[in-house]
Write a protein that holds these residues in place. Structure first.
Motif, PDB file in Angstrom:
ATOM      1  N   ASP A 129       5.959  14.409  -7.300  1.00  0.00           N
ATOM      2  CA  ASP A 129       7.063  13.711  -6.966  1.00  0.00           C
ATOM      3  C   ASP A 129       6.900  12.145  -6.314  1.00  0.00           C
ATOM      4  OD1 ASP A 129       9.864  13.395  -6.447  1.00  0.00           O
ATOM      5  OD2 ASP A 129       9.211  13.629  -4.303  1.00  0.00           O
ATOM      6  N   HIS A 130       5.852  12.321  -5.371  1.00  0.00           N
ATOM      7  CA  HIS A 130       5.309  11.200  -4.455  1.00  0.00           C
ATOM      8  C   HIS A 130       4.824  10.186  -5.634  1.00  0.00           C
ATOM      9  CE1 HIS A 130       4.446  14.136  -0.898  1.00  0.00           C
ATOM     10  NE2 HIS A 130       5.497  13.903  -1.156  1.00  0.00           N
ATOM     11  N   ALA A 131       3.956  10.582  -6.472  1.00  0.00           N
ATOM     12  CA  ALA A 131       3.518   9.476  -7.547  1.00  0.00           C
ATOM     13  C   ALA A 131       4.532   9.027  -8.267  1.00  0.00           C
ATOM     14  CB  ALA A 131       2.616  10.263  -8.504  1.00  0.00           C
ATOM     15  N   ARG A 132       5.735   9.669  -8.853  1.00  0.00           N
ATOM     16  CA  ARG A 132       6.813   9.096  -9.367  1.00  0.00           C
ATOM     17  C   ARG A 132       7.521   7.954  -8.590  1.00  0.00           C
ATOM     18  NH1 ARG A 132       7.922  14.561 -10.782  1.00  0.00           N
ATOM     19  NH2 ARG A 132       7.005  15.053 -12.864  1.00  0.00           N
ATOM     20  N   ARG A 133       7.626   8.376  -7.404  1.00  0.00           N
ATOM     21  CA  ARG A 133       8.333   7.484  -6.334  1.00  0.00           C
ATOM     22  C   ARG A 133       7.597   6.160  -6.040  1.00  0.00           C
ATOM     23  NH1 ARG A 133      12.612   9.104  -4.042  1.00  0.00           N
ATOM     24  NH2 ARG A 133      13.408  11.393  -4.477  1.00  0.00           N
ATOM     25  N   ALA A 134       6.318   6.309  -6.128  1.00  0.00           N
ATOM     26  CA  ALA A 134       5.485   5.078  -5.792  1.00  0.00           C
ATOM     27  C   ALA A 134       5.365   4.173  -6.917  1.00  0.00           C
ATOM     28  CB  ALA A 134       4.079   5.444  -5.287  1.00  0.00           C
ATOM     29  N   ALA A 135       5.377   5.104  -8.105  1.00  0.00           N
ATOM     30  CA  ALA A 135       5.140   3.923  -9.323  1.00  0.00           C
ATOM     31  C   ALA A 135       6.493   3.380  -9.469  1.00  0.00           C
ATOM     32  CB  ALA A 135       5.016   5.003 -10.400  1.00  0.00           C
ATOM     33  N   ARG A 136       7.633   3.937  -9.488  1.00  0.00           N
ATOM     34  CA  ARG A 136       8.961   3.299  -9.713  1.00  0.00           C
ATOM     35  C   ARG A 136       9.207   2.080  -8.614  1.00  0.00           C
ATOM     36  NH1 ARG A 136      11.982   5.573 -13.372  1.00  0.00           N
ATOM     37  NH2 ARG A 136      14.129   4.573 -12.557  1.00  0.00           N
ATOM     38  N   SER A 137       8.728   2.505  -7.317  1.00  0.00           N
ATOM     39  CA  SER A 137       8.898   1.440  -6.492  1.00  0.00           C
ATOM     40  C   SER A 137       8.013   0.223  -6.673  1.00  0.00           C
ATOM     41  CB  SER A 137       8.405   1.894  -5.089  1.00  0.00           C
ATOM     42  OG  SER A 137       8.551   1.068  -3.932  1.00  0.00           O
ATOM     43  N   LEU A 138       6.553   0.410  -7.126  1.00  0.00           N
ATOM     44  CA  LEU A 138       5.757  -0.604  -7.521  1.00  0.00           C
ATOM     45  C   LEU A 138       6.220  -1.359  -8.694  1.00  0.00           C
ATOM     46  CD1 LEU A 138       2.300   1.195  -7.068  1.00  0.00           C
ATOM     47  CD2 LEU A 138       2.764  -1.035  -5.908  1.00  0.00           C
TER      48      LEU A 138
ATOM     49  N   VAL B  60       0.824  -1.080  -0.055  1.00  0.00           N
ATOM     50  CA  VAL B  60      -0.037   0.042   0.030  1.00  0.00           C
ATOM     51  C   VAL B  60       0.880   1.199   0.093  1.00  0.00           C
ATOM     52  CG1 VAL B  60      -1.681   1.276   1.131  1.00  0.00           C
ATOM     53  CG2 VAL B  60      -1.931  -1.153   1.003  1.00  0.00           C
ATOM     54  N   TYR B  61       0.609   2.160  -0.760  1.00  0.00           N
ATOM     55  CA  TYR B  61       1.540   3.317  -1.056  1.00  0.00           C
ATOM     56  C   TYR B  61       0.387   4.578  -1.095  1.00  0.00           C
ATOM     57  CZ  TYR B  61       5.210   0.493  -2.758  1.00  0.00           C
ATOM     58  OH  TYR B  61       5.778  -0.539  -2.964  1.00  0.00           O
ATOM     59  N   ALA B  62       0.859   5.708  -0.397  1.00  0.00           N
ATOM     60  CA  ALA B  62       0.333   6.978  -0.283  1.00  0.00           C
ATOM     61  C   ALA B  62       0.878   7.913  -0.918  1.00  0.00           C
ATOM     62  CB  ALA B  62       0.039   7.279   1.437  1.00  0.00           C
ATOM     63  N   VAL B  63      -0.021   8.929  -1.603  1.00  0.00           N
ATOM     64  CA  VAL B  63       0.806  10.047  -2.237  1.00  0.00           C
ATOM     65  C   VAL B  63       0.026  11.419  -2.031  1.00  0.00           C
ATOM     66  CG1 VAL B  63       2.098   8.456  -3.847  1.00  0.00           C
ATOM     67  CG2 VAL B  63      -0.005   9.601  -4.494  1.00  0.00           C
ATOM     68  N   GLY B  64       0.485  12.533  -2.236  1.00  0.00           N
ATOM     69  CA  GLY B  64      -0.249  13.797  -1.952  1.00  0.00           C
ATOM     70  C   GLY B  64      -0.383  14.456  -0.890  1.00  0.00           C
ATOM     71  N   ASP B  65      -1.362  15.195  -0.716  1.00  0.00           N
ATOM     72  CA  ASP B  65      -1.647  15.941   0.557  1.00  0.00           C
ATOM     73  C   ASP B  65      -1.843  15.129   1.751  1.00  0.00           C
ATOM     74  OD1 ASP B  65      -1.331  17.945  -1.163  1.00  0.00           O
ATOM     75  OD2 ASP B  65      -3.137  18.795  -0.629  1.00  0.00           O
ATOM     76  N   CYS B  66      -2.576  13.832   1.616  1.00  0.00           N
ATOM     77  CA  CYS B  66      -3.056  13.141   2.740  1.00  0.00           C
ATOM     78  C   CYS B  66      -1.854  12.396   3.644  1.00  0.00           C
ATOM     79  CB  CYS B  66      -3.919  11.959   2.155  1.00  0.00           C
ATOM     80  SG  CYS B  66      -3.215  10.627   1.251  1.00  0.00           S
ATOM     81  N   ALA B  67      -0.589  12.422   2.856  1.00  0.00           N
ATOM     82  CA  ALA B  67       0.524  11.567   3.654  1.00  0.00           C
ATOM     83  C   ALA B  67       1.641  12.447   3.950  1.00  0.00           C
ATOM     84  CB  ALA B  67       0.833  10.468   2.583  1.00  0.00           C
ATOM     85  N   ARG B  68       2.495  11.665   4.624  1.00  0.00           N
ATOM     86  CA  ARG B  68       3.743  12.529   5.170  1.00  0.00           C
ATOM     87  C   ARG B  68       5.075  11.585   4.737  1.00  0.00           C
ATOM     88  NH1 ARG B  68       4.111  13.770  11.175  1.00  0.00           N
ATOM     89  NH2 ARG B  68       3.883  11.513  11.415  1.00  0.00           N
ATOM     90  N   VAL B  69       5.847  12.311   3.960  1.00  0.00           N
ATOM     91  CA  VAL B  69       6.801  11.439   3.201  1.00  0.00           C
ATOM     92  C   VAL B  69       8.063  11.555   4.123  1.00  0.00           C
ATOM     93  CG1 VAL B  69       7.788  13.659   1.921  1.00  0.00           C
ATOM     94  CG2 VAL B  69       8.229  11.097   1.074  1.00  0.00           C
ATOM     95  N   TYR B  70       8.864  10.666   4.203  1.00  0.00           N
ATOM     96  CA  TYR B  70      10.171  10.726   4.924  1.00  0.00           C
ATOM     97  C   TYR B  70      11.167  11.657   4.175  1.00  0.00           C
ATOM     98  CZ  TYR B  70      14.292   9.411   7.494  1.00  0.00           C
ATOM     99  OH  TYR B  70      15.563   9.559   7.992  1.00  0.00           O
ATOM    100  N   ASN B  71      11.635  12.708   4.757  1.00  0.00           N
ATOM    101  CA  ASN B  71      12.628  13.527   4.195  1.00  0.00           C
ATOM    102  C   ASN B  71      14.002  12.969   4.661  1.00  0.00           C
ATOM    103  OD1 ASN B  71      14.857  15.449   4.010  1.00  0.00           O
ATOM    104  ND2 ASN B  71      12.881  17.130   3.658  1.00  0.00           N
TER     105      ASN B  71
END
Length: 132
Positions: free
Chosen positions: A50-59, A22-33
């Protein structure tokens, strides 16, 4: 803001949550910096992309994209504000270009030679170079 909800969608640098697959992107989530070693909500469309690119590459099991500092901009009447990096709470900036009385200045947070964040203001009618 519900603290429990914030914790439920906390995720790693590649947007993976604590729930496998399960991945989360956008305003609803907090990303690790990785620079500040904290989880941060970034409520701006650039962060969501940026979050969507990261999640897609990970998937897709591809190498993650290079980490870039978070940024946002906002137009406030005749003034454009641009922020790059994460401004530390309670820290005062150092003005490195212009001055606070003008409509154009650059301020940095942290060490002037290696800042952790930059705040730039552009007055009315910024030049194309200033938009970058």
């Amino acid at each position: 803001e519900d603290a429990d909800l914030r914790e439920q969608v906390q995720r790693d640098e590649q947007c993976a949550t604590a729930v496998a697959g399960v991945y989360a992107v956008g305003d609803c989530a907090r990303v690790y910096n990785p620079i500040t070693a904290t989880h941060v909500r970034q409520e701006h469309w650039a962060a969501a992309l940026d979050h969507a690119r990261r999640a897609a590459r990970s998937l897709l099991r591809l190498p993650p994209p290079k980490y870039t500092a978070p940024y946002f901009w906002s137009d406030q009447y005749d003034l454009r504000l641009q922020v790059c990096g994460t401004i530390p709470a309670g820290q005062s900036p150092s003005i490195v270009e212009g001055n606070l009385e003008s409509d154009r200045f650059v301020a940095v947070y942290g060490d002037v030679d290696e800042p952790v964040a930059e705040l730039r203001t552009l007055g009315p009618n910024p030049t194309p170079e200033e938009h970058q």
